[in-house]
Design a protein around this motif. Structure first.
Motif, mmCIF file in Angstrom:
data_model
loop_
_atom_site.group_PDB
_atom_site.id
_atom_site.type_symbol
_atom_site.label_atom_id
_atom_site.label_comp_id
_atom_site.label_asym_id
_atom_site.label_seq_id
_atom_site.Cartn_x
_atom_site.Cartn_y
_atom_site.Cartn_z
ATOM 1 N N ILE A 1 47.147 30.345 40.237
ATOM 2 C CA ILE A 1 48.321 30.932 39.745
ATOM 3 C C ILE A 1 49.482 29.765 39.576
ATOM 4 O O ILE A 1 49.581 28.694 40.499
ATOM 5 C CB ILE A 1 48.765 31.909 41.156
ATOM 6 C CG1 ILE A 1 49.849 32.637 40.694
ATOM 7 C CG2 ILE A 1 48.605 31.054 42.456
ATOM 8 C CD1 ILE A 1 50.485 33.707 41.545
ATOM 9 N N ASN B 1 47.416 31.556 34.936
ATOM 10 C CA ASN B 1 46.775 31.996 36.219
ATOM 11 C C ASN B 1 45.197 32.158 35.975
ATOM 12 O O ASN B 1 44.864 33.159 36.246
ATOM 13 C CB ASN B 1 47.355 33.367 36.663
ATOM 14 C CG ASN B 1 48.965 33.431 36.887
ATOM 15 O OD1 ASN B 1 49.336 32.370 37.201
ATOM 16 N ND2 ASN B 1 49.243 34.558 37.286
ATOM 17 N N GLU C 1 46.130 38.677 42.621
ATOM 18 C CA GLU C 1 45.340 39.699 41.761
ATOM 19 C C GLU C 1 45.559 41.122 42.473
ATOM 20 O O GLU C 1 45.468 41.970 41.945
ATOM 21 C CB GLU C 1 44.088 39.313 41.347
ATOM 22 C CG GLU C 1 43.845 38.544 40.336
ATOM 23 C CD GLU C 1 42.500 38.483 39.463
ATOM 24 O OE1 GLU C 1 42.156 37.802 38.488
ATOM 25 O OE2 GLU C 1 41.450 38.645 40.227
ATOM 26 N N ALA D 1 42.347 30.274 49.902
ATOM 27 C CA ALA D 1 42.873 30.471 48.513
ATOM 28 C C ALA D 1 42.941 29.097 47.744
ATOM 29 O O ALA D 1 42.354 28.797 46.689
ATOM 30 C CB ALA D 1 43.872 31.181 48.434
ATOM 31 N N TYR E 1 39.492 37.885 34.910
ATOM 32 C CA TYR E 1 40.786 37.588 35.642
ATOM 33 C C TYR E 1 42.021 38.056 35.002
ATOM 34 O O TYR E 1 42.216 38.526 33.868
ATOM 35 C CB TYR E 1 41.035 36.225 36.062
ATOM 36 C CG TYR E 1 41.245 35.274 34.729
ATOM 37 C CD1 TYR E 1 42.499 35.043 34.643
ATOM 38 C CD2 TYR E 1 40.418 34.812 33.994
ATOM 39 C CE1 TYR E 1 43.025 34.117 33.435
ATOM 40 C CE2 TYR E 1 40.822 34.024 32.680
ATOM 41 C CZ TYR E 1 41.839 33.669 32.540
ATOM 42 O OH TYR E 1 42.283 32.898 31.463
ATOM 43 N N GLY F 1 42.236 32.728 37.029
ATOM 44 C CA GLY F 1 41.605 32.749 38.583
ATOM 45 C C GLY F 1 42.677 32.663 39.614
ATOM 46 O O GLY F 1 43.559 32.865 39.767
ATOM 47 N N PRO F 2 42.175 31.624 40.581
ATOM 48 C CA PRO F 2 43.089 31.226 41.680
ATOM 49 C C PRO F 2 44.006 30.236 41.392
ATOM 50 O O PRO F 2 45.009 29.875 42.069
ATOM 51 C CB PRO F 2 41.984 30.607 42.698
ATOM 52 C CG PRO F 2 40.938 30.051 41.852
ATOM 53 C CD PRO F 2 40.886 30.865 40.507
ATOM 54 N N ASP G 1 40.532 34.915 43.199
ATOM 55 C CA ASP G 1 41.960 34.665 43.628
ATOM 56 C C ASP G 1 42.271 35.418 44.688
ATOM 57 O O ASP G 1 41.646 36.669 45.015
ATOM 58 C CB ASP G 1 42.542 35.274 42.344
ATOM 59 C CG ASP G 1 43.998 35.215 42.869
ATOM 60 O OD1 ASP G 1 44.754 34.052 43.111
ATOM 61 O OD2 ASP G 1 44.582 36.277 43.102
ATOM 62 N N GLU G 2 43.082 34.874 45.478
ATOM 63 C CA GLU G 2 43.670 35.358 46.864
ATOM 64 C C GLU G 2 45.049 35.442 46.895
ATOM 65 O O GLU G 2 45.514 36.005 47.970
ATOM 66 C CB GLU G 2 43.017 34.909 48.180
ATOM 67 C CG GLU G 2 41.607 35.081 48.478
ATOM 68 C CD GLU G 2 40.808 34.195 49.635
ATOM 69 O OE1 GLU G 2 41.854 34.370 50.647
ATOM 70 O OE2 GLU G 2 39.934 33.745 49.473
ATOM 71 N N ALA H 1 40.578 27.343 44.491
ATOM 72 C CA ALA H 1 41.312 26.824 43.314
ATOM 73 C C ALA H 1 40.596 25.347 43.318
ATOM 74 O O ALA H 1 40.485 24.935 41.972
ATOM 75 C CB ALA H 1 42.729 26.680 43.380
#
Length: 293
Positions: A19, A14, A218, A188, A244, A16-17, A214-215, A192
């Motif tokens: 996921i 994951n 987190e 988001a 992160y 940061g953004p 990240d949206e 990424a």
């Protein structure tokens, strides 16, 4: 007959953004030595009573899924990777199993084949891809077929905060929102996309900013891991951007120059966080196989 040594890195997923899509490989390893043939699988380790020492071991199970008629062997296992801390310990075992099958079964599986097997067996994509490829990797899966691209990372290390408490993936998954509104999802996703482009362009300052935006997950999980915001704020005071939440948590990773990370570790040590702080270099190569002829 020579021994075969398989080494699989831990992973900070994951990124940061990214996921369930982007992860990085760390210089912590699961090491497996394939020894003599035996009548039944024997797995020697000092990793605790919860981890099976026979054919029920996750590595052996993964190997037998790839090649059910494998000859049983004795395996000796060592691991630096903490369990249930968001550093890909189960993924490393799955990758090791695939490598065992590839070696003993002489299957000549490509990295793409191994990636697909790992996903099929249940490895998390954002752990599997960097564990196989090293550095960082971005991956997706469509109709059961995985695609991955290795992303270059500069000469960075990771300051890893590993809490004393385990955080079970199930509990962490339950904290996630059931839906994200369309506008948030588009934004988001754009974050990424810029992260991946920045890494490919080797623009680390831009990539580091995106890592913290990240949206997807987190915010929902930060209540389970209150140290995330504390570590990020302390890092910002030292001019370090790139913190992160790794995997489903509870590990918090800060990427940066090892000298600056040493300052951050000293500062965080004064805060008496409930866990350990370790500076770990990134792994450049991914899983390796060495045959001692």
């Amino acid at each position: 007959m020579g021994k075969t040594i398989i080494r699989v890195p831990a992973t900070a997923a994951n990124l940061g953004p990214g996921i369930d899509s982007i992860g990085a490989a760390l210089h912590l390893y699961l090491t497996v030595i394939i020894e003599e043939k035996t009548d039944n699988w024997r797995v020697n380790h000092a990793l605790g009573t919860e981890i099976p020492r026979d054919e029920h071991n996750l590595m052996v199970q993964a190997a037998l899924k790839v090649k059910p008629d494998l000859q049983a062997h004795q395996l000796t296992v060592m691991s630096d990777i903490p369990v249930s801390r968001g550093l890909g310990s189960s993924t490393s075992a799955i990758i090791a199993g695939i490598k065992i099958a590839n070696e003993l079964g002489e299957l000549n599986l490509s990295i793409a084949d191994q990636l697909n097997w790992a996903v099929k067996i249940g490895g998390a994509l954002d752990n599997v891809a960097p564990a196989l490829m090293g550095q960082a990797a971005v991956a997706t899966v469509n109709d059961g077929v995985a695609d991955a691209v290795k992303l270059p990372l500069p000469n960075l290390s990771a300051l890893v905060f590993i809490p004393g408490q385990k955080l079970l993936a199930r509990k962490s998954r339950e904290a996630l929102p059931k839906a994200v509104d369309f506008q948030t999802a588009v934004h988001a996703s754009s974050v990424a996309n810029v992260l991946v482009a920045a890494l490919l362009e080797k623009d680390w300052p831009l990539a580091a900013k995106m890592i913290e935006r990240d949206e997807f997950h987190e915010q929902a999980r930060s209540q389970l891991v209150p140290e995330l915001n504390q570590i990020r704020e302390t890092a910002h005071e030292l001019g370090i951007v790139g913190t992160y939440l790794s995997g489903a948590g509870p590990t918090v990773v800060t990427l940066g120059d090892s000298g600056k990370l040493t300052l951050l570790r000293h500062k965080l040590a004064e805060a008496n966080l409930p866990g350990s702080l370790r500076i770990i270099p990134l792994d450049p190569d991914g899983a390796t196989v060495l045959t001692d002829a």
